[in-house]
Scaffold this motif. Structure first.
Motif, PDB file in Angstrom:
ATOM      1  N   UNK A   1      -3.359   3.789  -3.486  1.00  0.00           N
ATOM      2  CA  UNK A   1      -3.195   4.488  -2.352  1.00  0.00           C
ATOM      3  C   UNK A   1      -4.066   4.257  -1.226  1.00  0.00           C
ATOM      4  N   UNK A   2      -3.454   4.219  -0.297  1.00  0.00           N
ATOM      5  CA  UNK A   2      -4.322   3.564   1.205  1.00  0.00           C
ATOM      6  C   UNK A   2      -4.897   4.958   1.704  1.00  0.00           C
ATOM      7  N   UNK A   3      -3.959   5.876   1.910  1.00  0.00           N
ATOM      8  CA  UNK A   3      -4.616   7.441   2.426  1.00  0.00           C
ATOM      9  C   UNK A   3      -3.780   8.489   1.654  1.00  0.00           C
ATOM     10  N   UNK A   4      -4.481   9.470   1.515  1.00  0.00           N
ATOM     11  CA  UNK A   4      -3.792  10.894   0.923  1.00  0.00           C
ATOM     12  C   UNK A   4      -3.798  11.657   2.050  1.00  0.00           C
ATOM     13  N   UNK A   5      -2.764  12.220   2.099  1.00  0.00           N
ATOM     14  CA  UNK A   5      -2.323  13.174   3.342  1.00  0.00           C
ATOM     15  C   UNK A   5      -2.235  14.485   2.824  1.00  0.00           C
ATOM     16  N   UNK A   6      -2.918  15.655   3.194  1.00  0.00           N
ATOM     17  CA  UNK A   6      -3.095  16.992   2.872  1.00  0.00           C
ATOM     18  C   UNK A   6      -2.850  17.949   4.017  1.00  0.00           C
ATOM     19  N   UNK A   7      -2.363  19.014   3.851  1.00  0.00           N
ATOM     20  CA  UNK A   7      -2.040  19.889   4.831  1.00  0.00           C
ATOM     21  C   UNK A   7      -3.109  21.002   4.838  1.00  0.00           C
ATOM     22  N   UNK A   8      -3.586  21.656   6.023  1.00  0.00           N
ATOM     23  CA  UNK A   8      -4.670  22.646   6.068  1.00  0.00           C
ATOM     24  C   UNK A   8      -4.216  23.797   6.543  1.00  0.00           C
ATOM     25  N   UNK A   9      -4.729  25.035   6.165  1.00  0.00           N
ATOM     26  CA  UNK A   9      -4.370  26.326   6.810  1.00  0.00           C
ATOM     27  C   UNK A   9      -5.501  27.067   6.950  1.00  0.00           C
ATOM     28  N   UNK A  10      -5.583  27.903   8.072  1.00  0.00           N
ATOM     29  CA  UNK A  10      -6.691  28.606   8.704  1.00  0.00           C
ATOM     30  C   UNK A  10      -7.086  29.707   7.688  1.00  0.00           C
TER      31      UNK A  10
ATOM     32  N   UNK B   1      -9.743  24.292  -1.786  1.00  0.00           N
ATOM     33  CA  UNK B   1      -8.964  22.988  -2.473  1.00  0.00           C
ATOM     34  C   UNK B   1      -9.101  22.063  -1.603  1.00  0.00           C
ATOM     35  N   UNK B   2      -8.806  21.937  -0.474  1.00  0.00           N
ATOM     36  CA  UNK B   2      -8.971  20.863   0.668  1.00  0.00           C
ATOM     37  C   UNK B   2     -10.403  20.385   0.645  1.00  0.00           C
ATOM     38  N   UNK B   3     -11.348  21.170   0.527  1.00  0.00           N
ATOM     39  CA  UNK B   3     -12.546  20.608   0.518  1.00  0.00           C
ATOM     40  C   UNK B   3     -12.952  19.986  -0.797  1.00  0.00           C
ATOM     41  N   UNK B   4     -12.409  20.450  -1.943  1.00  0.00           N
ATOM     42  CA  UNK B   4     -12.866  19.705  -3.088  1.00  0.00           C
ATOM     43  C   UNK B   4     -12.188  18.572  -3.215  1.00  0.00           C
ATOM     44  N   UNK B   5     -10.801  18.414  -2.806  1.00  0.00           N
ATOM     45  CA  UNK B   5     -10.101  17.049  -2.347  1.00  0.00           C
ATOM     46  C   UNK B   5     -10.896  16.012  -1.532  1.00  0.00           C
TER      47      UNK B   5
ATOM     48  N   UNK C   1       0.816  -1.124   0.201  1.00  0.00           N
ATOM     49  CA  UNK C   1       0.117  -0.154  -0.089  1.00  0.00           C
ATOM     50  C   UNK C   1       0.988   1.298  -0.008  1.00  0.00           C
ATOM     51  N   UNK C   2       0.289   2.209  -0.555  1.00  0.00           N
ATOM     52  CA  UNK C   2       1.026   3.496  -0.607  1.00  0.00           C
ATOM     53  C   UNK C   2       0.440   4.794   0.071  1.00  0.00           C
ATOM     54  N   UNK C   3       1.186   5.624   0.699  1.00  0.00           N
ATOM     55  CA  UNK C   3       0.641   6.867   1.254  1.00  0.00           C
ATOM     56  C   UNK C   3       1.097   7.899   0.370  1.00  0.00           C
ATOM     57  N   UNK C   4      -0.098   8.808  -0.306  1.00  0.00           N
ATOM     58  CA  UNK C   4       0.469   9.798  -0.997  1.00  0.00           C
ATOM     59  C   UNK C   4       0.413  11.181  -0.480  1.00  0.00           C
ATOM     60  N   UNK C   5       1.229  12.115  -0.553  1.00  0.00           N
ATOM     61  CA  UNK C   5       1.212  13.319   0.122  1.00  0.00           C
ATOM     62  C   UNK C   5       1.062  14.269  -0.822  1.00  0.00           C
ATOM     63  N   UNK C   6      -0.015  15.559  -0.810  1.00  0.00           N
ATOM     64  CA  UNK C   6      -0.034  16.484  -1.711  1.00  0.00           C
ATOM     65  C   UNK C   6       0.723  17.567  -1.080  1.00  0.00           C
ATOM     66  N   UNK C   7       1.858  18.004  -1.523  1.00  0.00           N
ATOM     67  CA  UNK C   7       2.922  18.769  -0.997  1.00  0.00           C
ATOM     68  C   UNK C   7       2.894  20.070  -1.772  1.00  0.00           C
TER      69      UNK C   7
ATOM     70  N   UNK D   1      -9.331   7.275   1.589  1.00  0.00           N
ATOM     71  CA  UNK D   1      -9.427   8.056   2.861  1.00  0.00           C
ATOM     72  C   UNK D   1      -8.543   9.409   2.870  1.00  0.00           C
ATOM     73  N   UNK D   2      -8.752  10.411   3.353  1.00  0.00           N
ATOM     74  CA  UNK D   2      -7.755  11.575   3.397  1.00  0.00           C
ATOM     75  C   UNK D   2      -7.670  12.245   4.917  1.00  0.00           C
ATOM     76  N   UNK D   3      -6.250  12.062   5.111  1.00  0.00           N
ATOM     77  CA  UNK D   3      -5.941  12.510   6.535  1.00  0.00           C
ATOM     78  C   UNK D   3      -5.519  14.100   6.319  1.00  0.00           C
ATOM     79  N   UNK D   4      -6.207  15.005   6.695  1.00  0.00           N
ATOM     80  CA  UNK D   4      -6.022  16.523   6.909  1.00  0.00           C
ATOM     81  C   UNK D   4      -5.283  16.789   8.042  1.00  0.00           C
ATOM     82  N   UNK D   5      -4.272  17.366   7.991  1.00  0.00           N
ATOM     83  CA  UNK D   5      -3.028  17.960   8.937  1.00  0.00           C
ATOM     84  C   UNK D   5      -3.100  19.338   8.798  1.00  0.00           C
ATOM     85  N   UNK D   6      -3.281  19.924  10.162  1.00  0.00           N
ATOM     86  CA  UNK D   6      -3.031  21.518  10.321  1.00  0.00           C
ATOM     87  C   UNK D   6      -1.616  21.777  10.511  1.00  0.00           C
ATOM     88  N   UNK D   7      -1.399  22.748  10.052  1.00  0.00           N
ATOM     89  CA  UNK D   7       0.202  23.469  10.211  1.00  0.00           C
ATOM     90  C   UNK D   7      -0.103  24.171  11.523  1.00  0.00           C
ATOM     91  N   UNK D   8       1.183  24.062  12.404  1.00  0.00           N
ATOM     92  CA  UNK D   8       1.333  25.011  13.233  1.00  0.00           C
ATOM     93  C   UNK D   8       1.312  26.358  13.160  1.00  0.00           C
TER      94      UNK D   8
END
Length: 129
Positions: free
Chosen positions: A90-99, A111-115, A1-7, A122-129
């Motif tokens: 792809x097992x999980x797509x990982x995306x970053x979120x900004x406020x 863009x995050x919502x559309x993804x 399986x693969x993790x894909x990151x939208x960077x 499945x999508x893992x959405x990660x918040x930036x610090x």
């Protein structure tokens, strides 16, 4: 399986990359980091020069199979990501979120919502610090 990151070369992209590396290493999974966009002078999502080398060096040091891919073929970012999700295991797509403010979301879209609404994994959405 693969993790894909939208960077993207911003804090939210770094947060997504950090989270995906941790998950992939802990689960001994392949990691693919993708940077995509239509290109052109105004496309701030495209990684250039030193940043590409920095990400590739970080991936090369990992104890798992990991690679960086960049697509600047005139297609939109979401279209490129959807294609990769559909053609790879792809097992999980990982995306970053900004406020963003509600007005910012209304005027610029999300863009995050559309993804989240369009990809078939499945999508893992990660918040930036």
């Amino acid at each position: 399986m693969t993790l894909l990151v939208a960077y993207v070369p911003r804090p939210e992209g770094q947060a997504a990359l950090d989270a995906a590396i941790e998950i992939a290493v802990n689960n001994n999974e392949e990691l693919i980091v993708v940077n995509a966009g239509p290109g052109g002078r105004d496309d701030a999502s495209i990684v250039n020069g030193y940043e590409v080398e920095r990400v590739e060096e970080r991936l090369a040091a990992l104890p798992i199979k990991a690679q960086f891919k960049q697509f600047v073929r005139g297609k939109g970012t979401i279209e490129e990501i959807e294609e990769l999700v559909d053609t790879m295991n792809v097992r999980v797509l990982v995306i970053g979120l900004r406020k963003r403010s509600p007005v910012g979301k209304l005027l610029m879209g999300s863009m995050a919502q559309e993804i989240l609404l369009t990809v078939s994994c499945p999508v893992l959405a990660v918040k930036a610090n």
